[in-house]
Design a protein around this motif. Structure first.
Motif, PDB file in Angstrom:
ATOM      1  N   MET A 258       0.838  -1.204   0.000  1.00 16.69           N
ATOM      2  CA  MET A 258       0.000   0.000   0.000  1.00 16.69           C
ATOM      3  C   MET A 258       0.873   1.255   0.000  1.00 16.69           C
ATOM      4  SD  MET A 258      -3.011   1.420   0.224  1.00 16.69           S
ATOM      5  CE  MET A 258      -4.213   0.202   0.741  1.00 16.69           C
ATOM      6  N   THR A 259       0.477   2.212  -0.835  1.00 17.39           N
ATOM      7  CA  THR A 259       1.153   3.505  -0.822  1.00 17.39           C
ATOM      8  C   THR A 259       0.690   4.276   0.425  1.00 17.39           C
ATOM      9  OG1 THR A 259       0.882   3.467  -3.215  1.00 17.39           O
ATOM     10  CG2 THR A 259       1.636   5.546  -2.245  1.00 17.39           C
ATOM     11  N   MET A 260       1.639   4.816   1.176  1.00 20.48           N
ATOM     12  CA  MET A 260       1.240   5.470   2.424  1.00 20.48           C
ATOM     13  C   MET A 260       2.045   6.731   2.702  1.00 20.48           C
ATOM     14  SD  MET A 260       0.459   2.401   5.066  1.00 20.48           S
ATOM     15  CE  MET A 260       1.941   1.447   5.067  1.00 20.48           C
ATOM     16  N   ALA A 261       1.371   7.707   3.286  1.00 19.38           N
ATOM     17  CA  ALA A 261       2.055   8.886   3.816  1.00 19.38           C
ATOM     18  C   ALA A 261       1.657   8.998   5.281  1.00 19.38           C
ATOM     19  CB  ALA A 261       1.646  10.141   3.046  1.00 19.38           C
ATOM     20  N   ILE A 262       2.650   8.999   6.154  1.00 23.10           N
ATOM     21  CA  ILE A 262       2.375   8.917   7.580  1.00 23.10           C
ATOM     22  C   ILE A 262       3.042  10.079   8.307  1.00 23.10           C
ATOM     23  CG2 ILE A 262       2.519   7.450   9.632  1.00 23.10           C
ATOM     24  CD1 ILE A 262       3.167   5.110   7.615  1.00 23.10           C
ATOM     25  N   VAL A 263       2.234  10.931   8.913  1.00 24.90           N
ATOM     26  CA  VAL A 263       2.789  11.949   9.798  1.00 24.90           C
ATOM     27  C   VAL A 263       2.986  11.287  11.149  1.00 24.90           C
ATOM     28  CG1 VAL A 263       2.365  14.123  10.982  1.00 24.90           C
ATOM     29  CG2 VAL A 263       1.609  13.836   8.612  1.00 24.90           C
ATOM     30  N   THR A 264       4.196  11.333  11.654  1.00 30.63           N
ATOM     31  CA  THR A 264       4.433  10.633  12.918  1.00 30.63           C
ATOM     32  C   THR A 264       5.547  11.270  13.736  1.00 30.63           C
ATOM     33  OG1 THR A 264       4.905   8.472  13.910  1.00 30.63           O
ATOM     34  CG2 THR A 264       6.035   8.994  11.846  1.00 30.63           C
ATOM     35  N   HIS A 265       5.451  11.033  15.039  1.00 28.82           N
ATOM     36  CA  HIS A 265       6.547  11.424  15.931  1.00 28.82           C
ATOM     37  C   HIS A 265       7.306  10.196  16.418  1.00 28.82           C
ATOM     38  CE1 HIS A 265       5.466  15.591  15.983  1.00 28.82           C
ATOM     39  NE2 HIS A 265       4.221  15.311  16.307  1.00 28.82           N
ATOM     40  N   GLU A 266       6.902   9.023  15.876  1.00 24.16           N
ATOM     41  CA  GLU A 266       7.572   7.777  16.261  1.00 24.16           C
ATOM     42  C   GLU A 266       8.783   7.588  15.359  1.00 24.16           C
ATOM     43  OE1 GLU A 266       6.661   5.717  18.732  1.00 24.16           O
ATOM     44  OE2 GLU A 266       4.942   6.981  19.276  1.00 24.16           O
ATOM     45  N   MET A 267       9.926   8.079  15.812  1.00 23.73           N
ATOM     46  CA  MET A 267      11.104   8.083  14.941  1.00 23.73           C
ATOM     47  C   MET A 267      11.599   6.670  14.633  1.00 23.73           C
ATOM     48  SD  MET A 267      11.374  11.090  14.084  1.00 23.73           S
ATOM     49  CE  MET A 267      10.244  12.355  14.625  1.00 23.73           C
ATOM     50  N   GLY A 268      11.534   5.805  15.634  1.00 21.68           N
ATOM     51  CA  GLY A 268      11.964   4.424  15.415  1.00 21.68           C
ATOM     52  C   GLY A 268      11.145   3.770  14.316  1.00 21.68           C
ATOM     53  N   PHE A 269       9.861   4.015  14.383  1.00 21.85           N
ATOM     54  CA  PHE A 269       8.934   3.464  13.392  1.00 21.85           C
ATOM     55  C   PHE A 269       9.234   4.031  12.006  1.00 21.85           C
ATOM     56  CE2 PHE A 269       4.872   4.258  11.158  1.00 21.85           C
ATOM     57  CZ  PHE A 269       4.492   2.943  10.915  1.00 21.85           C
ATOM     58  N   ALA A 270       9.434   5.340  11.937  1.00 19.08           N
ATOM     59  CA  ALA A 270       9.712   5.986  10.651  1.00 19.08           C
ATOM     60  C   ALA A 270      10.975   5.384  10.025  1.00 19.08           C
ATOM     61  CB  ALA A 270       9.888   7.492  10.850  1.00 19.08           C
ATOM     62  N   ARG A 271      11.939   5.211  10.865  1.00 23.25           N
ATOM     63  CA  ARG A 271      13.216   4.679  10.402  1.00 23.25           C
ATOM     64  C   ARG A 271      13.057   3.260   9.851  1.00 23.25           C
ATOM     65  NH1 ARG A 271      18.045   6.329  14.021  1.00 23.25           N
ATOM     66  NH2 ARG A 271      19.761   5.945  12.588  1.00 23.25           N
ATOM     67  N   GLU A 272      12.252   2.485  10.557  1.00 17.98           N
ATOM     68  CA  GLU A 272      12.099   1.083  10.198  1.00 17.98           C
ATOM     69  C   GLU A 272      11.236   0.892   8.952  1.00 17.98           C
ATOM     70  OE1 GLU A 272      10.130  -2.953  12.139  1.00 17.98           O
ATOM     71  OE2 GLU A 272      10.275  -1.137  13.332  1.00 17.98           O
ATOM     72  N   VAL A 273      10.143   1.653   8.879  1.00 17.99           N
ATOM     73  CA  VAL A 273       9.125   1.350   7.871  1.00 17.99           C
ATOM     74  C   VAL A 273       9.225   2.228   6.613  1.00 17.99           C
ATOM     75  CG1 VAL A 273       6.637   1.314   7.450  1.00 17.99           C
ATOM     76  CG2 VAL A 273       7.545   0.457   9.606  1.00 17.99           C
TER      77      VAL A 273
END
Ligand SMILES: Nc1ncnc2c1ncn2[C@@H]1O[C@H](COP(=O)(O)OP(=O)(O)O)[C@@H](O)[C@H]1O
Ligand SMILES: [Mg+2]
Lengths: 219, 240
Positions: free
Chosen positions: B187-202
């Motif tokens: 799935m194409t996704m755009a995610i606004v997040t403050h979870e840096m670990g998650f951003a880095r991983e995904v």
């Protein structure tokens, strides 16, 4: 003091029959008022300036003039303007329906505006068209919040309906007045009418509370 | 594919997006990060036209959605959105929340919508909750239902606006897991997040926004280890 309620016992069934008349006026007027209220409320929050104006002016006029004047205008005034005879019952139902429509529209408007903006955004994000969003998402939530206020309006309507007496509708009020005149027992018959109105209001209040409780349980 | 060209947005006379350009490829996962008030939500909301852009162009696949003649509703059908505050319909059950839009908007039959809805509920791990009302769910469960609701429209793309920011810490993981599993489906996704670990991983790419500008557009490894701009360095220093 000279009070004797037994003097009116034989007329009690006659007065009681007025309950049906009153309920029929209040019930139909409430339906008309509710329909008008929803339409006006949608006009008020909608995008079309013309509709908004109309709804605001409508509300302002019906709230800003006496109900009895509106009633008399419809009953005596309409035949003069158009060549039609309006029955007392029709005039009563229309006057009360139009009038409560103005009040109900304000209640509903406030209820709609109180619905969380997130609900609109979620609906829009899902591509739900405006009409369906209003009907299925916004109004159900708004109506739930305003149920107590609507019930209040209904109760007011029930009490205020007594003024249809002036155009000769034989509701509870008029019947008790007639009985008072025939028996020279105004006090007794009017007190009896008062008791009926009071009990009707109590019953409506209880129904309202029960409905509210049911709706709250549903979520 | 989403193509964004010189996107601008002003509220009254304050410009909160100052000309953003980027392209999101099909299947790509974008993390959008930046300080509060930098325009992240506004950026996301312009993509599905919850906000009307003041300038610039956006294409979703071949369709220019910023064209005034475009059917906004059709665009929104193709772009799913998940909000910080869940925004589930409180008067509907979990399953009703999910099937409502597919039935009303896409005209899918009730039984088909229910089959698909139950399937999605299973994917987000909430099969046993289908008849509950949202008030009965925890924050994490609500957000998983919201994700299922958006997916029920079979969107081309999903937008997430801080999907875990309103959650108690112990519920963040369950929601991130669902988003991760969705990432695996392509799935194409755009995610606004403050979870840096998650951003880095995904994420495949990180967009760093500051003051309405796209300051950095880089692969996560690059962005987190050696941010180029001073603004990104300062931001990362503060939160890591
Ligand atoms: N509807 C609006 N009306 C006026 N200003 C807004 C509106 N929405 C957002 N803003 C302003 O735009 C700026 C960016 O907001 P937002 O996109 O929500 O930032 P972020 O999501 O990065 O925290 C903020 O200064 C905010 O106050
Ligand atoms: Mg935001």
């Amino acid at each position: 003091m000279n009070l004797d309620f037994t003097q009116i016992t034989s007329s009690i069934p006659y007065i009681l029959q007025g309950i049906g008349v009153t309920l029929k006026i209040v019930g139909v007027a409430a339906l008309i008022g509710f329909a008008i209220g929803i339409l006006l409320a949608l006009c008020k929050i909608g995008r079309f300036k013309g509709f908004k104006w109309f709804a605001d002016i409508y509300t302002s006029i019906f709230r800003g003039t006496p109900l009895i004047l509106q009633l008399l205008l419809i009953y005596y005034g309409t035949p003069q303007l158009f060549d039609i005879k309006v029955s007392a019952y029709t005039a009563a139902v229309l006057a009360f329906g139009f009038n409560s429509g103005a009040y109900i529209s304000e209640i509903i408007r406030a209820g709609i505006l109180a619905v969380d903006r997130g609900q609109l955004e979620a609906s829009m994000a899902l591509g739900i068209p405006y009409k369906k969003m209003m009907k299925d998402i916004v109004l159900p939530q708004a109506l739930k919040n305003i149920l107590p206020a609507l019930m209040n309006e209904f109760i007011t309507l029930t009490k205020e309906s007594a003024i249809v007496t002036v155009i000769g509708v034989t509701d509870i009020m008029r019947r008790s007045y007639i009985v008072g005149g025939n028996t020279y027992r105004y006090f007794e018959s009017l007190i009896f009418a008062g008791v009926i109105y009071y009990l009707m209001v109590i019953v409506l209040t209880l129904i309202g509370k029960a409905v509210e409780r049911r709706m709250r349980r549903s979520d | 594919m989403i193509k964004i060209q010189d996107l601008r947005k002003s509220f009254k006379n304050i410009e909160v997006l100052k000309g953003i350009s980027t392209t999101i490829q099909k299947g790509e996962i974008i993390a959008i990060i930046g300080p509060s008030g930098s325009g992240k939500s506004t950026f996301l909301r312009c993509i599905n036209l919850l906000e009307t852009p003041s300038g610039g162009q956006i294409w979703v696949n071949e369709n220019e959605v910023t064209n005034p003649k475009v059917n906004i509703m059709k665009v929104r059908e193709q772009v799913g959105m998940v909000f910080q505050q869940f925004n589930l319909f409180p008067h509907k059950t979990v399953l009703e929340n999910i099937i409502y839009a597919p039935m009303m908007v896409k005209g899918i039959s009730k039984s088909e919508a229910e089959t698909k809805g139950r399937d999605l509920l299973k994917k987000v791990g909430l099969s046993e909750k289908e008849n509950e009302h949202p008030v009965r769910l925890s924050g994490g469960q609500k957000q998983r239902v919201a994700i299922a609701r958006a997916l029920a429209m079979s969107p081309e793309m999903m937008l997430f606006d801080e999907p875990t920011s309103a959650l108690d810490p112990e519920m963040v993981k369950e929601v991130l897991e669902v988003i991760k599993s969705l990432a695996l489906t392509g799935m194409t996704m755009a995610i606004v997040t403050h979870e840096m670990g998650f951003a880095r991983e995904v994420a495949d790419r990180v967009l760093f926004l500051d003051d309405g500008q796209l300051v950095e557009d880089a692969a996560p490894a690059e962005f987190f280890s050696s941010p180029k701009s001073k603004r990104a360095q300062d931001f990362l220093e503060k939160i890591l």
